[in-house]
Every structure is written in C-alpha cells, then in structure tokens.
Design a protein around this motif. Structure first.
Motif, PDB file in Angstrom:
ATOM      1  N   TYR A 106     -11.823  49.387  19.651  1.00 59.97           N
ATOM      2  CA  TYR A 106     -13.045  48.663  19.305  1.00 59.97           C
ATOM      3  C   TYR A 106     -13.853  49.362  18.210  1.00 59.97           C
ATOM      4  N   CYS A 107     -13.181  49.937  17.253  1.00 64.75           N
ATOM      5  CA  CYS A 107     -13.869  50.522  16.097  1.00 64.75           C
ATOM      6  C   CYS A 107     -13.820  49.454  15.007  1.00 64.75           C
ATOM      7  N   ASN A 108     -14.814  48.601  15.031  1.00 66.69           N
ATOM      8  CA  ASN A 108     -14.797  47.369  14.246  1.00 66.69           C
ATOM      9  C   ASN A 108     -14.849  47.564  12.742  1.00 66.69           C
ATOM     10  N   ASP A 109     -15.199  48.751  12.280  1.00 68.14           N
ATOM     11  CA  ASP A 109     -15.283  48.961  10.837  1.00 68.14           C
ATOM     12  C   ASP A 109     -14.032  49.623  10.262  1.00 68.14           C
ATOM     13  N   HIS A 166     -10.251  45.018  14.588  1.00 66.68           N
ATOM     14  CA  HIS A 166      -9.937  43.758  13.940  1.00 66.68           C
ATOM     15  C   HIS A 166      -9.876  43.814  12.421  1.00 66.68           C
ATOM     16  N   LYS A 167     -10.476  44.814  11.818  1.00 61.10           N
ATOM     17  CA  LYS A 167     -10.479  44.904  10.353  1.00 61.10           C
ATOM     18  C   LYS A 167      -9.376  45.799   9.797  1.00 61.10           C
ATOM     19  N   LEU A 168      -8.588  46.424  10.664  1.00 64.06           N
ATOM     20  CA  LEU A 168      -7.505  47.276  10.182  1.00 64.06           C
ATOM     21  C   LEU A 168      -6.519  46.423   9.386  1.00 64.06           C
ATOM     22  N   LEU A 169      -6.351  46.778   8.116  1.00 70.50           N
ATOM     23  CA  LEU A 169      -5.516  45.974   7.218  1.00 70.50           C
ATOM     24  C   LEU A 169      -4.085  46.476   7.114  1.00 70.50           C
ATOM     25  N   ALA A 170      -3.915  47.789   7.126  1.00 71.93           N
ATOM     26  CA  ALA A 170      -2.580  48.342   6.899  1.00 71.93           C
ATOM     27  C   ALA A 170      -2.491  49.744   7.486  1.00 71.93           C
ATOM     28  N   LEU A 171      -1.268  50.156   7.705  1.00 72.34           N
ATOM     29  CA  LEU A 171      -0.990  51.533   8.110  1.00 72.34           C
ATOM     30  C   LEU A 171      -0.529  52.290   6.876  1.00 72.34           C
ATOM     31  N   PRO A 172      -0.746  53.590   6.832  1.00 71.68           N
ATOM     32  CA  PRO A 172      -0.332  54.339   5.640  1.00 71.68           C
ATOM     33  C   PRO A 172       1.183  54.328   5.465  1.00 71.68           C
TER      34      PRO A 172
END
Length: 182
Positions: free
Chosen positions: A33-36, A59-65
């Motif tokens: 739940y770290c929304n940023d 929910h805002k996680l766009l990609a993994l390294p």
C-alpha cells in the motif's frame, strides 16, 4: 523489513544513498500500500541476499528494474495488485531459485517474457485476474511447476501446456461477489 502505507517514492528519489548500502544483508522485503511507488530505488538489484520480495497494492508501480535478474537468491516474488505494472523484465529468467511467483490482480501485464521458462524451480504461480496475459511457449519448460492459481480464462490458457506439464494442477479461484455491499 516491511514498508506499509508509506510515501517511499520521495524517500527513495531524494536520497543519495543506495538501498543496498543501507541494508546490505536484507533477505525479506515487503512493500504494501505504498501508493506513490512508481519504480524501485537505485541499487535495489544489489540486494543480492534478498530471498523474498513482496510488493503488493502499489497501484502506481510501472515497471521492475531490468537488472532484477541480479537477485539470484530470490525464492518468492509477489507482485499482487500492482495494477499499473505492464511487464516483467527479461532478466527474470536468471532467478533460478524462484519457487513462487504471484502476479494476481496485475491486469496490465499482458504477456510473460519468454525467459520465464528458465525458472526451473518455480512451483507455484498465481495469475488471478490475469486472463489477458499471453503465455510464451517457454512455459512448457517449467517442469517443476505444480500449481497455477487463476480464474477460469487463465486455466483455459494453460490447458495447451498440460501435456508438457503432467504434474501441473490448475486451481480456479472463484470470483468475489461484492454485490451484497451495495
């Protein structure tokens, strides 16, 4: 270490220290739940002792390294409910010790990378609400995969691999009916 309901993206981007320098012996990391959180911090893939990584409801996680494949001791990768996550890096195939992969409720992941078939120790795969996720032919190499948990559509997409994976069991998760809330 658990980071729950934190504004960690600011902390990671404003810090000049790498997370691997601050926690060189970290083996278990939960981010929930770290929304940023949009991306993992610099030096994240240098946490080479990490065995369990759980990133859920970010929910805002766009990609993994792309260098995620450096986490060679990773056994559990849980990415549950990361609804904006669109893909897994190809280097995921280097995570040979991974036994559990959880992509449940990551509807924006529309295909698994071909390198997923290199996860020879993978035993359990969660794909609930991932019915639009295309499976590469390399999943036929996941001979130790015992269980895929998903919805009915996900189960149907795995049917063509059943002859190659005779010990595979499909568990179909029932949809949650929340109409009673209403």
């Amino acid at each position: 270490m658990s980071l729950v309901m934190c504004n960690i993206d600011q902390a990671f981007t404003k810090s000049t220290n790498k997370i691997s320098d601050a926690f060189p012996k970290l083996v278990d990391l939960t981010i929930d739940y770290c929304n940023d959180l949009e991306e993992l911090p610099t030096g994240f893939s240098d946490l080479v002792l990490l065995r369990k990584l759980s990133i859920t409801n970010c929910h805002k996680l766009l990609a993994l390294p792309e260098d995620m494949g450096n986490l060679l001791d990773l056994e559990v990768l849980r990415l549950n409910s990361c609804i904006e996550l669109t893909e897994l890096p190809g280097t995921i195939g280097r995570l040979h010790k991974s036994q559990i992969l959880d992509l449940a409720e990551c509807p924006s992941v529309t295909e698994l990378p071909e390198q997923i078939g290199q996860l020879h120790d993978l035993r359990k795969l969660y794909m609930i609400e991932c019915s639009s996720c295309e499976l590469p032919s390399s999943v036929a190499n996941l001979v130790r995969l015992k269980e895929v948990i998903g919805d009915q559509e996900t189960a149907m997409s795995w049917n063509r691999f059943k002859p190659c994976l005779p010990s595979l069991t499909m568990k179909v998760q029932k949809e949650n009916n929340l109409n009673w809330l209403g």
